[in-house]
Design an enzyme around this catalytic site. Structure first.
Site, PDB file in Angstrom:
ATOM      1  N   GLY A   1     -26.806  44.448  -6.285  1.00  0.00           N
ATOM      2  CA  GLY A   1     -26.846  43.833  -7.608  1.00  0.00           C
ATOM      3  C   GLY A   1     -27.017  44.741  -8.794  1.00  0.00           C
TER       4      GLY A   1
ATOM      5  N   GLU B   1     -28.358  46.858  -0.588  1.00  0.00           N
ATOM      6  CA  GLU B   1     -26.924  46.678  -0.288  1.00  0.00           C
ATOM      7  C   GLU B   1     -26.070  46.833  -1.533  1.00  0.00           C
ATOM      8  OE1 GLU B   1     -27.245  42.651   0.956  1.00  0.00           O
ATOM      9  OE2 GLU B   1     -27.800  43.153   2.980  1.00  0.00           O
TER      10      GLU B   1
ATOM     11  N   CYS C   1       2.120  34.524 -15.549  1.00  0.00           N
ATOM     12  CA  CYS C   1       2.517  33.364 -16.332  1.00  0.00           C
ATOM     13  C   CYS C   1       1.282  32.526 -16.622  1.00  0.00           C
ATOM     14  CB  CYS C   1       3.535  32.590 -15.516  1.00  0.00           C
ATOM     15  SG  CYS C   1       4.320  31.356 -16.496  1.00  0.00           S
ATOM     16  N   GLU C   2       0.454  33.012 -17.530  1.00  0.00           N
ATOM     17  CA  GLU C   2      -0.879  32.438 -17.732  1.00  0.00           C
ATOM     18  C   GLU C   2      -1.425  33.029 -19.032  1.00  0.00           C
ATOM     19  OE1 GLU C   2      -3.762  30.202 -15.643  1.00  0.00           O
ATOM     20  OE2 GLU C   2      -2.203  31.091 -14.416  1.00  0.00           O
TER      21      GLU C   2
ATOM     22  N   TYR D   1     -14.603  45.009  -6.872  1.00  0.00           N
ATOM     23  CA  TYR D   1     -14.162  43.624  -7.086  1.00  0.00           C
ATOM     24  C   TYR D   1     -12.852  43.540  -7.871  1.00  0.00           C
ATOM     25  CZ  TYR D   1     -18.944  42.972  -5.543  1.00  0.00           C
ATOM     26  OH  TYR D   1     -20.116  43.034  -4.829  1.00  0.00           O
TER      27      TYR D   1
HETATM   28  N1  LLP Z   1     -25.443  41.807  -0.827  1.00  0.00           N
HETATM   29  C1  LLP Z   1     -25.059  40.523  -0.887  1.00  0.00           C
HETATM   30  C2  LLP Z   1     -25.632  39.561   0.047  1.00  0.00           C
HETATM   31  C3  LLP Z   1     -24.104  40.117  -1.842  1.00  0.00           C
HETATM   32  O1  LLP Z   1     -23.745  38.851  -1.885  1.00  0.00           O
HETATM   33  C4  LLP Z   1     -23.554  41.073  -2.719  1.00  0.00           C
HETATM   34  C5  LLP Z   1     -22.551  40.682  -3.712  1.00  0.00           C
HETATM   35  C6  LLP Z   1     -23.968  42.398  -2.607  1.00  0.00           C
HETATM   36  C7  LLP Z   1     -24.930  42.732  -1.658  1.00  0.00           C
HETATM   37  C8  LLP Z   1     -23.434  43.492  -3.489  1.00  0.00           C
HETATM   38  O2  LLP Z   1     -23.732  43.294  -4.826  1.00  0.00           O
HETATM   39  P1  LLP Z   1     -23.361  44.435  -5.924  1.00  0.00           P
HETATM   40  O3  LLP Z   1     -24.229  45.621  -5.630  1.00  0.00           O
HETATM   41  O4  LLP Z   1     -21.939  44.752  -5.744  1.00  0.00           O
HETATM   42  O5  LLP Z   1     -23.660  43.784  -7.207  1.00  0.00           O
HETATM   43  N2  LLP Z   1     -16.976  39.189  -7.682  1.00  0.00           N
HETATM   44  C9  LLP Z   1     -18.116  39.410  -8.551  1.00  0.00           C
HETATM   45  C10 LLP Z   1     -19.297  39.950  -7.794  1.00  0.00           C
HETATM   46  C11 LLP Z   1     -19.706  39.096  -6.632  1.00  0.00           C
HETATM   47  C12 LLP Z   1     -20.858  39.689  -5.882  1.00  0.00           C
HETATM   48  C13 LLP Z   1     -21.016  39.035  -4.569  1.00  0.00           C
HETATM   49  N3  LLP Z   1     -22.088  39.511  -3.793  1.00  0.00           N
HETATM   50  C14 LLP Z   1     -17.715  40.341  -9.689  1.00  0.00           C
HETATM   51  O6  LLP Z   1     -16.563  40.757  -9.747  1.00  0.00           O
HETATM   52  O7  LLP Z   1     -18.524  40.617 -10.566  1.00  0.00           O
END
Ligand code: LLP
Length: 444
Positions: A248, A290, A361-362, A390
């Site tokens: 996160g 993570e 097309c959006e 992402y």
């Molecule tokens: N652990 C779990 C259980 C998660 O669900 C996620 C992300 C992470 C770790 C990694 O989080 P990060 O360090 O990447 O913030 N598609 C969205 C982000 C969705 C995140 C989903 N889960 C975007 O493009 O901002």
């Protein structure tokens, strides 16, 4: 555009990444093209490793593969000492194919299918992170059937509201993920898991959301989880040995973003856990984090070729590129802001403010509103930074656009790590029933 990692502007005013000229990369590999900076990925992995697992600490860092899953990336993060967080059978399959040790893989997901769980059990993944009561019972049964003891963590929704976009917040009470802490579900899940014959409960997991800058939210989550571990110890006599605090940490996309350094994030979490351990006289659990975005996000850049330019005097100048929401849906989904640079005119003075639109097309297919650029013409190359997380992983074939290639750059070498999709790839899953095979004969 802020320059990240090994990005630099050469004497000819062209963008370079990993000592590779972006104009040449575009010529060789075509556009749109994702460029990943290996040096920066490794640097981010090392910062995490140092902050959590290095220096005698036994804490673990798992790369969240959902940010960008590619076997080459698995090789890089694995060689830097990181484990892997996977979210599906597909991610697990690719990780194993890349040679990733299964015991360093954690499987997540709020609705894992029986066959995904069986696949994970058969491969011997390190931990399965159980999300809900249905899965708790299902996994216990499947593990029993396959004659193994499954090491699990339970995902808890700790009731922490982090400031982020609504769609990427996950720790709050009203969330689809995990066992709710506040209403007793989480305690009940622990009791069931402790009784389950084929599960070995190691600890708990939480993930409060993504693109978070406030360290207090992470501190609070750690404290709430530690308080809960103590409550469990008091009620059941069981002492958890592992605590996974998810990912996160936010990154810089544009001047609006002020992410704390990885080191500070690590300090905040570790201090919070240590304080709780002291307060409760609780043996310090092994921590896991993570990170996904903060490992690969700033290391990615997308290069597009500029095509049509539409000027509406006094209103806006639209500059269209050869990709868009198919390779980067984040502006459309989360109103995400990005920075860009004309890669072949990086030293030319700014002359106008334009908006970068995609080719789908959006009307919502906008990549950047109001970008200051030199005079641009069709054929110029636009680089958008911080697209490493992402973007490819959420890309689509909308409008039957083939997905771009991904190239890994490092010290003057450029290696394709995902090839560009072809029209043939688009056609390969389509089937025409025999009874329709003559349907268009003789028409047109
Ligand atoms: N652990 C779990 C259980 C998660 O669900 C996620 C992300 C992470 C770790 C990694 O989080 P990060 O360090 O990447 O913030 N598609 C969205 C982000 C969705 C995140 C989903 N889960 C975007 O493009 O901002």
């Amino acid at each position: 555009m802020r320059l990240h990692g090994t990005m630099r502007i050469n004497a000819r005013g062209e963008l370079e990444i990993g000592s590779c000229n972006v104009v040449e990369l575009a010529r060789t590999f075509g556009t749109p093209l994702y460029i990943m900076d290996e040096t920066l990925i490794r640097q981010n992995c090392r910062e995490y490793y140092q902050a959590f697992a290095g220096g005698g600490s036994r804490d673990g860092v798992l790369y969240a593969a959902k940010a960008f899953m590619a076997p080459a990336i698995c090789k890089i993060v694995g060689s830097e000492g990181l484990g892997l967080d996977v979210i599906s059978g597909g991610e697990l399959y690719l990780a194993l194919k890349a040679g990733f040790s299964p015991e360093r893989i954690f499987l997540h997901g709020n609705n894992k299918s029986p066959s995904e769980l069986q696949f994970a059990l058969k491969s011997g993944v390190g931990r399965i992170v159980v999300d809900n009561f249905y899965e708790l019972e299902l996994l216990d049964r499947l593990a029993g059937e396959s004659g193994c003891l499954s090491s699990v963590l339970l995902r808890v929704a700790p009731g922490i509201e982090a400031h982020s976009h609504d769609y990427i917040k996950t720790g709050q009470l009203d969330s689809k993920f995990g066992f709710t802490l506040g209403n007793g579900d989480a305690m009940q899940a622990v009791q069931i898991a402790l009784r389950a014959e084929n599960l070995h409960l190691k600890g708990l997991h939480c993930h409060i959301g993504s693109q978070i800058f406030e360290l207090d939210a992470f501190r609070d989550a750690a404290r709430v989880m530690m308080d809960f571990l103590e409550e469990i110890r008091v009620q059941t006599g069981w002492t958890a040995t592992e605590l996974d605090l998810g990912g996160g940490l936010g990154i810089y996309y544009s001047a609006d973003d002020t992410p704390p350094p990885i080191k500070e994030y690590a300090c905040a979490i570790r201090e919070s856990v240590d304080e709780s351990c002291k307060k409760w006289n609780f043996p310090r659990p092994k921590l896991f984090v993570e990170p996904g975005r903060s490992i690969v996000g700033p290391a990615g850049c997308t290069v597009y070729t500029i095509g049509a330019i539409k000027n509406i005097p006094g209103i806006r100048k639209y500059v269209a590129v050869d990709g868009g929401m198919t390779d980067n849906p984040r502006p459309a989904l989360y109103q995400a802001k990005y920075e860009g640079l004309v890669a072949n005119k990086a030293k030319e003075p700014v002359q106008e403010v334009v908006s970068i639109t995609g080719r789908c097309c959006e009307s919502g297919d906008m990549l950047i509103w109001d970008l200051s650029v030199p005079k641009v013409e069709p054929g110029d190359l636009l680089a958008i930074s911080c697209t490493g997380a992402y973007n490819y992983s959420m890309s689509s074939n909308y409008n039957c656009l083939p997905r771009p290639a991904v190239v890994l750059v490092h010290d003057g070498n450029a290696d394709l790590i995902v090839s560009r999709e072809t029209y043939g790839d688009l056609a390969q899953h389509h089937l025409v029933p025999e009874r329709l095979s003559s349907a268009l004969r003789g028409t047109g």
